[in-house]
Write a protein that holds these residues in place. Structure first.
Motif, PDB file in Angstrom:
ATOM      1  N   LEU A  74       0.732  -1.193  -0.023  1.00 25.79           N
ATOM      2  CA  LEU A  74      -0.165   0.035  -0.112  1.00 25.79           C
ATOM      3  C   LEU A  74       0.693   1.100   0.157  1.00 25.79           C
ATOM      4  O   LEU A  74       0.406   2.214  -0.371  1.00 25.79           O
ATOM      5  N   THR A  75       2.269   1.157   0.218  1.00 24.74           N
ATOM      6  CA  THR A  75       2.755   2.395   0.309  1.00 24.74           C
ATOM      7  C   THR A  75       3.223   2.968  -0.869  1.00 24.74           C
ATOM      8  O   THR A  75       3.374   3.995  -1.092  1.00 24.74           O
ATOM      9  N   GLU A  76       3.029   2.185  -2.213  1.00 24.33           N
ATOM     10  CA  GLU A  76       3.001   2.594  -3.445  1.00 24.33           C
ATOM     11  C   GLU A  76       1.745   3.333  -3.951  1.00 24.33           C
ATOM     12  O   GLU A  76       2.070   4.193  -4.905  1.00 24.33           O
ATOM     13  N   ALA A  77       0.759   3.316  -3.118  1.00 24.26           N
ATOM     14  CA  ALA A  77      -0.412   3.955  -3.801  1.00 24.26           C
ATOM     15  C   ALA A  77      -0.430   5.477  -3.412  1.00 24.26           C
ATOM     16  O   ALA A  77       0.069   5.792  -2.450  1.00 24.26           O
ATOM     17  N   ASP A  78      -1.314   6.315  -4.040  1.00 26.48           N
ATOM     18  CA  ASP A  78      -1.295   7.445  -3.868  1.00 26.48           C
ATOM     19  C   ASP A  78      -2.178   7.868  -2.790  1.00 26.48           C
ATOM     20  O   ASP A  78      -2.105   8.752  -2.202  1.00 26.48           O
ATOM     21  N   ARG A  79      -3.074   6.738  -2.347  1.00 27.53           N
ATOM     22  CA  ARG A  79      -3.744   6.777  -1.029  1.00 27.53           C
ATOM     23  C   ARG A  79      -3.347   5.722  -0.179  1.00 27.53           C
ATOM     24  O   ARG A  79      -3.765   4.465  -0.578  1.00 27.53           O
ATOM     25  N   LYS A  80      -2.664   5.746   0.984  1.00 28.32           N
ATOM     26  CA  LYS A  80      -2.145   4.810   1.915  1.00 28.32           C
ATOM     27  C   LYS A  80      -3.336   4.144   2.567  1.00 28.32           C
ATOM     28  O   LYS A  80      -3.122   2.930   2.939  1.00 28.32           O
ATOM     29  N   SER A  81      -4.461   4.947   3.045  1.00 30.39           N
ATOM     30  CA  SER A  81      -5.265   4.356   4.054  1.00 30.39           C
ATOM     31  C   SER A  81      -6.505   3.486   3.141  1.00 30.39           C
ATOM     32  O   SER A  81      -6.948   4.093   2.218  1.00 30.39           O
ATOM     33  N   ILE A  82      -6.712   2.091   3.590  1.00 34.68           N
ATOM     34  CA  ILE A  82      -7.873   1.634   3.238  1.00 34.68           C
ATOM     35  C   ILE A  82      -9.145   2.524   3.271  1.00 34.68           C
ATOM     36  O   ILE A  82     -10.076   2.267   2.363  1.00 34.68           O
ATOM     37  N   GLY A  83      -9.328   3.097   4.255  1.00 36.42           N
ATOM     38  CA  GLY A  83     -10.433   4.007   4.525  1.00 36.42           C
ATOM     39  C   GLY A  83     -10.528   5.029   3.541  1.00 36.42           C
ATOM     40  O   GLY A  83     -11.707   5.613   3.553  1.00 36.42           O
ATOM     41  N   LYS A  95      -4.579   4.581  -8.532  1.00 36.26           N
ATOM     42  CA  LYS A  95      -3.347   5.184  -9.008  1.00 36.26           C
ATOM     43  C   LYS A  95      -2.008   4.929  -7.997  1.00 36.26           C
ATOM     44  O   LYS A  95      -2.358   4.748  -6.830  1.00 36.26           O
ATOM     45  N   LEU A  96      -0.887   5.012  -8.681  1.00 33.79           N
ATOM     46  CA  LEU A  96       0.239   5.054  -7.808  1.00 33.79           C
ATOM     47  C   LEU A  96       0.952   6.255  -8.021  1.00 33.79           C
ATOM     48  O   LEU A  96       0.862   7.146  -8.685  1.00 33.79           O
ATOM     49  N   LYS A  97       1.866   6.314  -6.741  1.00 32.16           N
ATOM     50  CA  LYS A  97       2.778   7.491  -6.708  1.00 32.16           C
ATOM     51  C   LYS A  97       3.764   7.421  -7.860  1.00 32.16           C
ATOM     52  O   LYS A  97       4.027   6.310  -8.465  1.00 32.16           O
ATOM     53  N   LYS A  98       4.057   8.691  -8.536  1.00 34.93           N
ATOM     54  CA  LYS A  98       4.865   8.727  -9.677  1.00 34.93           C
ATOM     55  C   LYS A  98       6.131   7.969  -9.419  1.00 34.93           C
ATOM     56  O   LYS A  98       6.601   7.273 -10.295  1.00 34.93           O
ATOM     57  N   GLU A  99       6.720   8.088  -8.155  1.00 31.44           N
ATOM     58  CA  GLU A  99       8.186   7.425  -7.946  1.00 31.44           C
ATOM     59  C   GLU A  99       8.057   5.875  -7.766  1.00 31.44           C
ATOM     60  O   GLU A  99       9.143   5.340  -7.792  1.00 31.44           O
ATOM     61  N   ALA A 100       6.785   5.560  -7.689  1.00 31.50           N
ATOM     62  CA  ALA A 100       6.684   3.861  -7.616  1.00 31.50           C
ATOM     63  C   ALA A 100       7.040   3.271  -8.808  1.00 31.50           C
ATOM     64  O   ALA A 100       7.285   2.170  -8.973  1.00 31.50           O
ATOM     65  N   ARG A 101       6.719   3.837  -9.955  1.00 29.64           N
ATOM     66  CA  ARG A 101       7.097   3.599 -11.361  1.00 29.64           C
ATOM     67  C   ARG A 101       7.856   4.365 -12.175  1.00 29.64           C
ATOM     68  O   ARG A 101       7.001   4.934 -12.985  1.00 29.64           O
ATOM     69  N   GLU A 245       3.156  10.722 -24.481  1.00 31.33           N
ATOM     70  CA  GLU A 245       4.522  10.720 -23.807  1.00 31.33           C
ATOM     71  C   GLU A 245       4.789   9.240 -23.245  1.00 31.33           C
ATOM     72  O   GLU A 245       3.729   8.644 -22.760  1.00 31.33           O
ATOM     73  N   LYS A 246       5.885   8.831 -23.379  1.00 36.12           N
ATOM     74  CA  LYS A 246       5.920   7.506 -22.909  1.00 36.12           C
ATOM     75  C   LYS A 246       5.587   7.368 -21.377  1.00 36.12           C
ATOM     76  O   LYS A 246       6.216   8.378 -20.523  1.00 36.12           O
ATOM     77  N   GLY A 247       4.734   6.553 -21.013  1.00 38.62           N
ATOM     78  CA  GLY A 247       4.189   6.151 -19.723  1.00 38.62           C
ATOM     79  C   GLY A 247       2.951   7.125 -19.481  1.00 38.62           C
ATOM     80  O   GLY A 247       2.642   6.750 -18.264  1.00 38.62           O
ATOM     81  N   ASP A 248       2.605   7.678 -20.300  1.00 44.14           N
ATOM     82  CA  ASP A 248       1.423   8.206 -20.026  1.00 44.14           C
ATOM     83  C   ASP A 248       0.213   7.375 -19.941  1.00 44.14           C
ATOM     84  O   ASP A 248       0.354   6.129 -20.631  1.00 44.14           O
ATOM     85  N   GLU A 249      -0.657   7.573 -19.162  1.00 41.87           N
ATOM     86  CA  GLU A 249      -1.811   6.643 -18.862  1.00 41.87           C
ATOM     87  C   GLU A 249      -2.575   6.361 -20.077  1.00 41.87           C
ATOM     88  O   GLU A 249      -3.151   7.092 -20.818  1.00 41.87           O
ATOM     89  N   LYS A 250      -2.943   5.182 -20.390  1.00 36.74           N
ATOM     90  CA  LYS A 250      -4.008   4.874 -21.608  1.00 36.74           C
ATOM     91  C   LYS A 250      -5.346   4.348 -21.100  1.00 36.74           C
ATOM     92  O   LYS A 250      -6.357   4.724 -21.773  1.00 36.74           O
TER      93      LYS A 250
END
Length: 304
Positions: A74-83, A95-101, A245-250
């Protein structure tokens, strides 16, 4: 049948934790399950209904056990808390934090479009594409268009299977211009190896969406998203005919494991050797979105 893959970071063979393992084995190993599969499970209405249930607030109760059972970080996610998630699909499509990928920046690097378990093939035969050992399909059946299929004969194919535990958004492997997507109607069979070993031409039978993507460095790429059992929807978030650009979401998949298939024309890509070697040994390679999985081919095609 246990499922093993190669962890690219360690080079070690790992056993996959399969979500719904007992259910999948019942569907494919028991007569009663096979009957349910053909009469109910593979139908659009079943997956649509199940998908809508994952959009309801009560489905939040499933998240904690899902995270624990599949060891999701869960530390990779842009929202850490399940709640912080409104329902299960809100979490599943997180979504994930940009630095996670991080995205491989080199111009000649081909980035993985998704997290998942990857198989790759070079010099493909349009009439004998490998689903699993001993079971094939044709590009004509996949595209539902013979002329398009011919354009990828002798090229390369990358198949990325997304496990339910994976990040379920998919991205562009290079910069370029994507065209409008085409929806191809079909069934909703599982794309887990348990099903791939038992049902012929799964990718050609299942619902899928095709986008022709004119990339900067790798020619015209045929980009498929393949639906599967309990995949509520394939959601496209890109804007057709606008530069990416490379890495943009599809786009992203709602609940359920599924598959991304990329086809590249002959002479445009050299897939990384470790991935090809693992595929030849019968193993998928675990990759993350954004990491390099190939590069520009170091030769030019010559006309005969």
């Amino acid at each position: 049948m246990d499922i093993y893959y190669i962890d690219r970071n360690t080079g070690k063979k790992e056993k996959e934790v399969v979500a719904g393992d007992r259910f999948l084995r019942w569907l494919h190993d028991r007569k009663s399950g096979a009957t349910a599969l053909e009469l109910l499970i593979k139908r659009k209405w079943f997956s649509t209904l199940y998908g809508k249930m994952q959009d309801q607030p009560f489905s939040r109760k499933k998240i904690a056990k899902f995270v624990s059972d599949l060891s999701i970080d869960l530390t990779e996610a842009d929202r850490k808390s399940i709640g912080d998630y409104r329902h299960f699909n809100d979490f599943f499509t997180r979504k994930l934090k940009k630095e996670a990928r991080p995205i491989c920046e080199a111009l000649d690097a081909f980035a993985s479009p998704a997290d998942g378990r990857l198989l790759a093939y070079a010099d493909i035969d349009q009439d004998k594409m490998i689903q699993v050992k001993g079971m094939n399909y044709t590009l004509k059946a996949l595209f539902q268009d013979e002329d398009l299929a011919k354009g990828y004969h002798g090229g390369s194919c990358i198949v990325i299977r997304l496990n339910p535990s994976d990040y379920h958004r998919f991205h562009f492997p290079d910069g370029g211009i994507p065209h409008e997507y085409t929806a191809i109607k079909g069934q909703y069979y599982s794309v887990n190896p348990i099903a791939l070993n038992r049902i012929a031409e799964v990718y050609c039978q299942n619902k899928r969406e095709l986008t022709l993507f004119q990339s900067d460095e790798f020619g015209q790429i045929a980009y498929f998203e393949v639906g599967a059992t309990c995949v509520g929807s394939i959601i496209q978030t890109y804007q057709p005919k606008q530069r990416v650009e490379k890495g943009d979401e599809k786009g992203y998949f709602k609940f359920g494991g599924s598959t991304v298939i990329l086809l590249m024309e002959k002479g445009h890509i050299k897939i990384d050797e470790d991935i090809i070697n693992n595929t030849n040994r019968g193993f998928e390679t675990k990759v993350n979105m954004g990491e390099k999985i190939g590069g520009k081919a170091n030769f030019l095609l010559t006309e005969i």
